[in-house]
Structure formats: structure tokens, C-alpha cells
Design a protein around this motif. Structure first.
Motif, PDB file in Angstrom:
ATOM      1  N   GLU A 101      11.101  -0.007   2.445  1.00  0.00           N
ATOM      2  CA  GLU A 101       9.858  -0.020   2.342  1.00  0.00           C
ATOM      3  C   GLU A 101       9.422  -0.573   1.050  1.00  0.00           C
ATOM      4  O   GLU A 101       8.463  -1.477   1.078  1.00  0.00           O
ATOM      5  CB  GLU A 101       9.069   1.197   2.337  1.00  0.00           C
ATOM      6  CG  GLU A 101       8.812   1.752   3.807  1.00  0.00           C
ATOM      7  CD  GLU A 101       7.864   1.011   4.616  1.00  0.00           C
ATOM      8  OE1 GLU A 101       6.594   1.222   4.240  1.00  0.00           O
ATOM      9  OE2 GLU A 101       8.264   0.022   5.214  1.00  0.00           O
ATOM     10  N   ARG A 105       6.197  -3.440   0.868  1.00  0.00           N
ATOM     11  CA  ARG A 105       4.965  -2.976   0.204  1.00  0.00           C
ATOM     12  C   ARG A 105       4.875  -3.981  -1.062  1.00  0.00           C
ATOM     13  O   ARG A 105       3.848  -4.263  -1.272  1.00  0.00           O
ATOM     14  CB  ARG A 105       5.514  -1.637  -0.755  1.00  0.00           C
ATOM     15  CG  ARG A 105       4.253  -1.197  -1.321  1.00  0.00           C
ATOM     16  CD  ARG A 105       4.523   0.430  -1.963  1.00  0.00           C
ATOM     17  NE  ARG A 105       5.137   1.256  -0.880  1.00  0.00           N
ATOM     18  CZ  ARG A 105       6.310   1.946  -0.986  1.00  0.00           C
ATOM     19  NH1 ARG A 105       7.030   1.835  -1.694  1.00  0.00           N
ATOM     20  NH2 ARG A 105       6.412   2.664  -0.021  1.00  0.00           N
ATOM     21  N   LEU A 118      -2.171   0.729   0.539  1.00  0.00           N
ATOM     22  CA  LEU A 118      -0.872   1.022   0.962  1.00  0.00           C
ATOM     23  C   LEU A 118      -0.522   2.448   1.308  1.00  0.00           C
ATOM     24  O   LEU A 118       0.249   2.701   2.486  1.00  0.00           O
ATOM     25  CB  LEU A 118       0.300   0.120   0.435  1.00  0.00           C
ATOM     26  CG  LEU A 118      -0.132  -1.191   0.474  1.00  0.00           C
ATOM     27  CD1 LEU A 118       1.125  -1.941  -0.375  1.00  0.00           C
ATOM     28  CD2 LEU A 118       0.355  -1.890   2.006  1.00  0.00           C
ATOM     29  N   GLU A 122       0.338   4.317   4.800  1.00  0.00           N
ATOM     30  CA  GLU A 122       1.606   5.053   5.142  1.00  0.00           C
ATOM     31  C   GLU A 122       1.514   6.435   5.579  1.00  0.00           C
ATOM     32  O   GLU A 122       2.272   6.842   5.846  1.00  0.00           O
ATOM     33  CB  GLU A 122       2.489   4.883   3.770  1.00  0.00           C
ATOM     34  CG  GLU A 122       2.967   3.344   3.613  1.00  0.00           C
ATOM     35  CD  GLU A 122       3.558   3.185   2.459  1.00  0.00           C
ATOM     36  OE1 GLU A 122       3.893   4.091   1.520  1.00  0.00           O
ATOM     37  OE2 GLU A 122       4.167   2.299   1.881  1.00  0.00           O
ATOM     38  N   SER A 128       4.754  -0.274   5.700  1.00  0.00           N
ATOM     39  CA  SER A 128       4.147  -1.487   4.960  1.00  0.00           C
ATOM     40  C   SER A 128       5.177  -2.594   5.807  1.00  0.00           C
ATOM     41  O   SER A 128       4.430  -3.874   5.911  1.00  0.00           O
ATOM     42  CB  SER A 128       4.760  -1.582   3.344  1.00  0.00           C
ATOM     43  OG  SER A 128       4.084  -0.511   2.719  1.00  0.00           O
TER      44      SER A 128
END
Length: 524
Positions: A101, A105, A118, A122, A128
Motif C-alpha cells: 500500500e 499511497r 487516503l 482505507e 490505495s
């Protein structure tokens, strides 16, 4: 990182036998991305042998495969997201690391400005990686500024990443005549991943909340929207209720409060014309003009007063010794896309004393005198000019030619420096509108920096008999300018649009000028 630098060819290492030929880490992994997919990476044997004698130092990796996973994560995080799918095809190890991730991200944050949002996303179960692969990357081509095809009225749409959504905001001018108020925004559509792992397009038009919509890419720099549930746009009270609601949003008042009969007709005509589209529109990309060192002020978007038509949005740009204002929103007389103002920056105007400025005849004599001079220069036969040039060339000797070249160079330098070549700001001078000149907004600046001769575009209903009429361009400050239309005896005040508009600036002057030509052809 020193090991990484040697693998990617950035720096010197006598022990590195597999130095990359192309510079940079992106080129190194991009070369790897072109290899055939496999379950085992064939970049190196994975063994570090010393063929040149004893080596007491730590062994150096001979391939990317030998790097620790945390270092590969850091390397892949620096690559553009568009390259990562190819990197995943190299081998099984790369494919597994690209599920991290942290990589995605960072791509969402650096390419689309998403950071705090973000973590909220999540928490809803959307990764992401899903956000980038299924939403941001597929719809990246619609981010930026667009002009809707709504006949003569045009418009301004700004598509942005807004929280966990991609939203298309329609920008509306303030209510007439408050030109210095901020812009108003209305959402037309949004795209998200909230309800499923698939991007969902929703129409936001109407007053019943989000409903099913669709977006199609027509061609490069053009897309269209479609509403699949237009019944959500209807109101219980029928067209009369829809018109009253639209009028309140568009003008901030009721029809009874608008006493001018001609204005009532224009308003009703706009409602009938624009409401027939039901948010099924085609959009064409537009750019903000690039800033040049010689520009009189920073170019950009301005909102201005246009009499009975209300406030409209124009784009101010500079082209050598001229300033041009192009309409982004228009009206049945002069539609969107047309050049509403053309200012000659080589023709400055010195204003008379304050008491003389109140006399419209004094200002008219000054402007019309410049207008006649400019017209004579334009209408001068090209043959006479060519004959004069040929005669001058025949009579000139070498010394005179050199002097001419020096003078020409000085002229070029003066033109390149532009009207604002002086580093010091010009002193403000008193300004007042002549008596008899109508102004929608009586609150206007009483001092100005500079004035120039220019022309404005006027036309009959339906853009019939268009003509350019002389007037006075007045620069008040960095964020406001005005134009006095002599023939109409009217004054337009323009104020800068200060909203942040990402993904909107033209890469250079050439594509921007091509866009202006296309805009005029759309409504000509």
C-alpha cells in the motif's frame, strides 16, 4: 541507498559489473518492465563471485532481485503510476511487492494531491491501489478546465479530485452586479468507489440527490456526460417551479423583482435553452494562459458585467503588444468563445484632468483620434509599403544599413520588454466615469494605473452584424480592470477569479493559441 545508486548507474563502482546503460532509476526499472513475465527473475544469477582477487568488503547485489524488499518498495514508489503495471510483469517477486500500500499511497499523494483523505478511504475498506487503478488513473484525462457546449451560453467546468471523489464543478458568476463576490459552484457529476470496487458515475443535477449517470470519452480533449434518470431533474410543481428555483439560483431574485422587460425576455430564453440538455453535455478542454515576463499583469480568468446579460466569465491573455479577453460564458448577442476585448498595448492613453474626464465628448475625441490613426495604418496599401521598403534599400549605404540594424534591435528589445518593462509600479492617477456612461456596478475604483486604446465586440441578437467598436481599457490594479464602450455609453468592470484551478495551465503558448482559435470556431 549507495547500493541502489550503483545498481541504477548513478555513481561509480568498480565492483558493479551490471551498471545500467541509461541514466536514472526510472530507466533501470522501465527496462526491466519490458522483459517477458516469469515466475523467476532472470536479471542475475543471484550469486556474487569475486574474480579479481580477495574482497574483504560486503558483497554487492548484481541485480534488482537481490535488493531487500523494503528498498524495492522505495524504488517503485518513485516511479510514475502508469509504469507500475509493466513492472508487475517482470517477475513474481515484483508483482508481490507492488501490492504494498505504501507504493500506491505515495502515487495518490504525489500525482493527485491526496493525503489525509487516503486514511479515511482505507477505513472504508478501499485500498490505495484500488483507488489509483480503478478511479484516479482511468479518469485522469478529464481532470482540469472544460467548456460545455451549451450554444451561445458556454460555461466553465472544473473537474478535480475532491476528497474521495472526482467531481465536476460548474462555476457560476456571482449574482449581478456584485462582480467582486466569489464564484458560486454547482456539482454536475461525481465518480467514486464507495459502494463497490468498481468506479461509479453519478449525475448530481436536480434536487433529488445523486442518481445514475455515465461519462464517455469522445476523443482527445473532449468528453460527454449523460444522465440515465432524468426524472430526478423534475419538480412536483412542474416547469413553473423549476423556473422559479433556477431563477433564484441564477440571479438571486424573483422575476417580479426584475423590472426591465428586455432582461426578463433574456432570462426566460436562457432557461428554456439550457434546461433542455438535462445535463447531457459535451465538454471541450480549455487552458489557462501561460505567464510571460512582458505581460502587463498576470493573465487568467475574470468575471465582468455585461448589461442586461448579467455577469460573464472571460479569459484575459497577452499576445506580444495586445491584450485579449475571450468569453467563456456568453449570450445570444456575443456567444461564448468570441473575442470580446482586443486591447492595443502600443497605444497608451493619457487621461485628461479629473473635471475633463467627466465630459464624454473629451474622451470620445481622444479615443476616436487614436482609432482613426490605427485604421489608417491597417488600411494602408501593402504595395505602397513594399515600394517604400525597396526604395529605401536601394538608397541606403553600408553605414546607414548598420544604423538601421541597431535601431531595429533597440525596437525589438523595447517590444520584448513590453508595456510593463519598468520594474517600478506606475503611480496611480485619478479616474472617474464620464457623465452619461452607464455602469451596472456604481462601486468602482477611483484610481487607475494605465489606460490603453482597444476595441470591443458588439452584435445583434443571434450574433448578427458583429463589429468591433472603439473604447478605453482601464487597468485599476492586479485584479481589476474595466472597459468603456463608447458607442454603447456603457462601462464593464472585471474582477479576477481567485479560485485554485489545478491541471489547468497550458504547457506553452502554442497549444493555448490553438485552443483560442478552436473556441472561436465552435461558436462562429
Amino acid at each position: 541507498m549507495a547500493v541502489c545508486a550503483r545498481l541504477c548507474g548513478v555513481g561509480q563502482s568498480r565492483r558493479c559489473r551490471r551498471r545500467q546503460r541509461s541514466p536514472g532509476r526510472v530507466a533501470a526499472v522501465a527496462a526491466a518492465a519490458t522483459a517477458e513475465p516469469s515466475d523467476t527473475c532472470e536479471y542475475g544469477s543471484g550469486h556474487n563471485t569475486n574474480r579479481g582477487g580477495s574482497n574483504t568488503g560486503p558483497p554487492h547485489p548484481e541485480s534488482l532481485m537481490e535488493l531487500p524488499p523494503e528498498l524495492l518498495v522505495e524504488i517503485f514508489s518513485l516511479l510514475p503510476g502508469t509504469v507500475l503495471p509493466n513492472v508487475a510483469l517482470v517477475c513474481k517477486k515484483f508483482r508481490q511487492i507492488l501490492n504494498t500500500e505504501t507504493i500506491w499511497r505515495r502515487r495518490c499523494a504525489e500525482e493527485f494531491g491526496m493525503r489525509e483523505d487516503l486514511r479515511k478511504m482505507e477505513a472504508t475498506g478501499v485500498s490505495s491501489q484500488d483507488l489509483y487503478v480503478k478511479l484516479l488513473h482511468p479518469y485522469r484525462h478529464i481532470l482540469g478546465l472544460w467548456q460545455p457546449d451549451i450554444g451561445p451560453y458556454g460555461g466553465l467546468l472544473n473537474v478535480v479530485v475532491d476528497g474521495l471523489f472526482i467531481i465536476g464543478w460548474m462555476y457560476l458568476p456571482p449574482h449581478d452586479p456584485r462582480v467582486e463576490d466569489p464564484m458560486r459552484r454547482r456539482p454536475l457529476f461525481r465518480i467514486h468507489l464507495l459502494e463497490s470496487k468498481k468506479a461509479t458515475v453519478e449525475c448530481m443535477y436536480g434536487h433529488k440527490g445523486p442518481h445514475k449517470g455515465d461519462i464517455q470519452t469522445v476523443k482527445k480533449d473532449e468528453f460527454s456526460t449523460k444522465c440515465n434518470q432524468t426524472d430526478h431533474h423534475r419538480m412536483p410543481g412542474g416547469r413553473q417551479e423549476e423556473f422559479r428555483t433556477w431563477l433564484e439560483e441564477e440571479w438571486g431574485r424573483t422575476l417580479e423583482e426584475i423590472f426591465h422587460e428586455h432582461m426578463q425576455e433574456l432570462i426566460l430564453m436562457k432557461f428554456i435553452y439550457t434546461s433542455q440538455y438535462d445535463n447531457c453535455l459535451t465538454y471541450r478542454r480549455i487552458y489557462l494562459p501561460p505567464l510571460m515576463p512582458s505581460d502587463l499583469l498576470q493573465p487568467g480568468l475574470f468575471k465582468g458585467t455585461y448589461g442586461s446579460h448579467g455577469l460573464e466569465i472571460v479569459m484575459l491573455s497577452f499576445h506580444e503588444m495586445s491584450a485579449r479577453a475571450t468569453k467563456l460564458t456568453g449570450d445570444p448577442n456575443v456567444p461564448a468563445g468570441q473575442l470580446t476585448l482586443d486591447v492595443d498595448l502600443s497605444q497608451p492613453v493619457d487621461l485628461p484632468e479629473l473635471d475633463q474626464q467627466r465630459n464624454i465628448d473629451v474622451l470620445s475625441r481622444i479615443i476616436l483620434g487614436i482609432h482613426e490613426k490605427v485604421q489608417r495604418e491597417v488600411e494602408q496599401p501593402a504595395s505602397d509599403t513594399s515600394a517604400c521598403v525597396e526604395h529605401a534599400e536601394e538608397e541606403a549605404d553600408d553605414a546607414a544599413a548598420e544604423e538601421t540594424e541597431v535601431d531595429h534591435g533597440a525596437c525589438v528589445d523595447a517590444c520584448q520588454s513590453g508595456p510593463s518593462g519598468s520594474s517600478s509600479s506606475p503611480e496611480a492617477q485619478p479616474f472617474v466615469l464620464p457623465l452619461g456612461v452607464m455602469a451596472r456596478n456604481e462601486v468602482y475604483p477611483r484610481t487607475c494605473r494605465k489606460c490603453f486604446y482597444g476595441t470591443g465586440l458588439i452584435a445583434g441578437h443571434g450574433f448578427t452584424s458583429p463589429e468591433r467598436t472603439p473604447g478605453l481599457f482601464v487597468l485599476f490594479d492586479e485584479d481589476r480592470f474595466g472597459f468603456i464602450w463608447l458607442e454603447l455609453k456603457s462601462f464593464s468592470l472585471y474582477s479576477r477569479l481567485t479560485d485554485h484551478l489545478p491541471h489547468a495551465h497550458a504547457p506553452s503558448m502554442e497549444p493555448f493559441e490553438a485552443m483560442l482559435r478552436n473556441m472561436q470556431s465552435w461558436t462562429s
